[in-house]
Design a protein around this motif. Structure first.
Motif, mmCIF file in Angstrom:
data_model
loop_
_atom_site.group_PDB
_atom_site.id
_atom_site.type_symbol
_atom_site.label_atom_id
_atom_site.label_comp_id
_atom_site.label_asym_id
_atom_site.label_seq_id
_atom_site.Cartn_x
_atom_site.Cartn_y
_atom_site.Cartn_z
ATOM 1 N N ASP A 114 0.824 -1.215 0.000
ATOM 2 C CA ASP A 114 0.000 0.000 0.000
ATOM 3 C C ASP A 114 0.859 1.266 0.000
ATOM 4 O O ASP A 114 0.344 2.370 0.202
ATOM 5 N N SER A 118 -1.327 2.921 5.042
ATOM 6 C CA SER A 118 -1.915 2.572 6.346
ATOM 7 C C SER A 118 -1.178 3.267 7.493
ATOM 8 O O SER A 118 -1.799 3.634 8.503
ATOM 9 N N ASN A 146 -1.853 3.524 -7.037
ATOM 10 C CA ASN A 146 -2.750 2.602 -6.321
ATOM 11 C C ASN A 146 -3.913 3.390 -5.706
ATOM 12 O O ASN A 146 -3.749 4.084 -4.703
ATOM 13 N N GLU A 147 -5.092 3.264 -6.303
ATOM 14 C CA GLU A 147 -6.257 4.024 -5.850
ATOM 15 C C GLU A 147 -6.707 3.602 -4.459
ATOM 16 O O GLU A 147 -7.158 4.420 -3.650
ATOM 17 N N GLU A 148 -6.587 2.317 -4.139
ATOM 18 C CA GLU A 148 -6.990 1.824 -2.813
ATOM 19 C C GLU A 148 -6.090 2.396 -1.726
ATOM 20 O O GLU A 148 -6.552 2.700 -0.622
ATOM 21 N N ALA A 149 -4.801 2.538 -2.029
ATOM 22 C CA ALA A 149 -3.883 3.134 -1.059
ATOM 23 C C ALA A 149 -4.275 4.586 -0.788
ATOM 24 O O ALA A 149 -4.298 5.039 0.365
ATOM 25 N N LYS A 151 -7.216 5.833 -1.056
ATOM 26 C CA LYS A 151 -8.480 5.812 -0.309
ATOM 27 C C LYS A 151 -8.240 5.607 1.186
ATOM 28 O O LYS A 151 -8.941 6.176 2.031
ATOM 29 N N ILE A 152 -7.250 4.792 1.525
ATOM 30 C CA ILE A 152 -6.922 4.575 2.936
ATOM 31 C C ILE A 152 -6.555 5.901 3.599
ATOM 32 O O ILE A 152 -6.996 6.202 4.715
ATOM 33 N N ASP A 155 -9.721 8.310 3.662
ATOM 34 C CA ASP A 155 -10.716 7.885 4.658
ATOM 35 C C ASP A 155 -10.337 8.338 6.067
ATOM 36 O O ASP A 155 -11.199 8.442 6.950
ATOM 37 N N ARG A 190 -8.446 12.252 -8.045
ATOM 38 C CA ARG A 190 -9.114 11.183 -7.288
ATOM 39 C C ARG A 190 -9.349 11.598 -5.834
ATOM 40 O O ARG A 190 -10.412 11.323 -5.259
#
Length: 295
Positions: A114, A118, A146-149, A151-152, A155, A190
């Motif tokens: 990530d 995190s 990395n879009e999920e990274a 988002k972490i 958030d 994003r």
């Protein structure tokens, strides 16, 4: 490169050497908590002024970067083991400094799935537990898209999401390692879509061979993804192994660029020879909040 004649620094490139009690206290605290600051690792020229005013930019995820950008003084190589207790120590230091605005950045950690997102998120949470009224700004790498990274991090709701373009599009591949101009724009776009209320911010360096038109185009590109804050400063060569300074931009030019940025709709533009990404960051968060009608 070895034969290139260096242009001497002009009179307006000055560093304030203020090494009083606050400076030494912060330095000792960073060592005692085994923490790193980008102020030291990147050899920021404003370290004396900022530390004397009890402000610092924490650098998490260790002090070894997986990239070797040709403008940056941070050490590169194989990173050390991830320190899961680092967020809490950063929060303790921020509490000890009684910060009202805290800036957190990192080395690039392309070795992590990530990219260290995190740890960014936990650092935000840890600071807020210790200092609930402290605003938190994060200056993040691109996480290799990395879009999920991303988002972490989003958030965790930082007060400002900062990601630097560093230079104009034509020079991006020459100046940065692995990072891509369009990918950086995509990250900022994003981030704004994920959390529209969170101001976004970016920075570029001047003096690497860019043209005036290219600088203005970069401004337009940032505004096209609704970037709120921009900082513009002079590139200074940290060592003989790094890119040479092509020219020193005058204070008058920096002033004109501030006007250009504000005319394009940025809520805040910090522009000057000694400006760096987190310079006067506490003032920028206020400007962004006012622009977004956030108290």
């Amino acid at each position: 490169m070895a034969n290139k004649v260096k242009e001497p620094k002009p009179d307006w490139i000055k560093i304030k050497l203020t090494t009083g009690d606050n400076y030494q206290e912060i330095k000792d605290m960073m060592r005692s908590k085994t923490l790193h600051t980008v102020c030291e690792e990147a050899r920021c020229p404003n370290i004396y002024e900022c530390w004397a005013n009890r402000t610092a930019t924490f650098m998490i995820l260790g002090d070894i970067c997986t990239r070797a950008c040709r403008f940056c003084a941070v050490n590169t190589g194989l990173p050390t083991e991830l320190d899961l207790k680092e967020p809490e120590r950063v929060a303790e230091a921020a509490e000890q400094m009684n910060l009202k605005h805290c800036v957190v950045t990192s080395v690039a950690r392309d070795d992590l799935a990530d990219g260290g997102a995190s740890i960014f998120a936990e650092t935000i949470h840890a600071i807020r537990r210790k200092l609930p009224f402290c605003s938190v700004e994060v200056l993040i790498p691109d996480f290799l898209g990395n879009e999920e990274a991303l988002k972490i991090v989003m958030d965790a709701k930082p007060d400002i999401l900062n990601h630097n373009m560093e230079t104009v599009e034509r020079l991006s591949d020459k100046v940065r390692a692995k990072a891509k101009y369009k990918r950086s724009l995509q990250l900022l776009e994003r981030a704004k879509k994920m959390q529209p209320q969170i101001p976004t911010k970016s920075s570029i360096m001047l003096g690497l061979g860019e043209t005036w038109e290219e600088i203005l185009q970069t401004m337009d590109d940032l505004r096209s993804v609704d970037c709120d804050i921009m900082t513009i400063g002079q590139y200074l060569q940290p060592s003989d192994k790094h890119l040479y300074v092509e020219r020193y931009v005058t204070p008058e030019e920096f002033s004109k660029l501030k006007d250009e940025g504000l005319a394009r709709g940025f809520s805040h533009v910090e522009s000057g020879p000694m400006v760096r990404s987190s310079y006067h960051a506490h003032e920028q968060v206020k400007s962004a909040a006012n622009a977004n009608n956030v108290v």
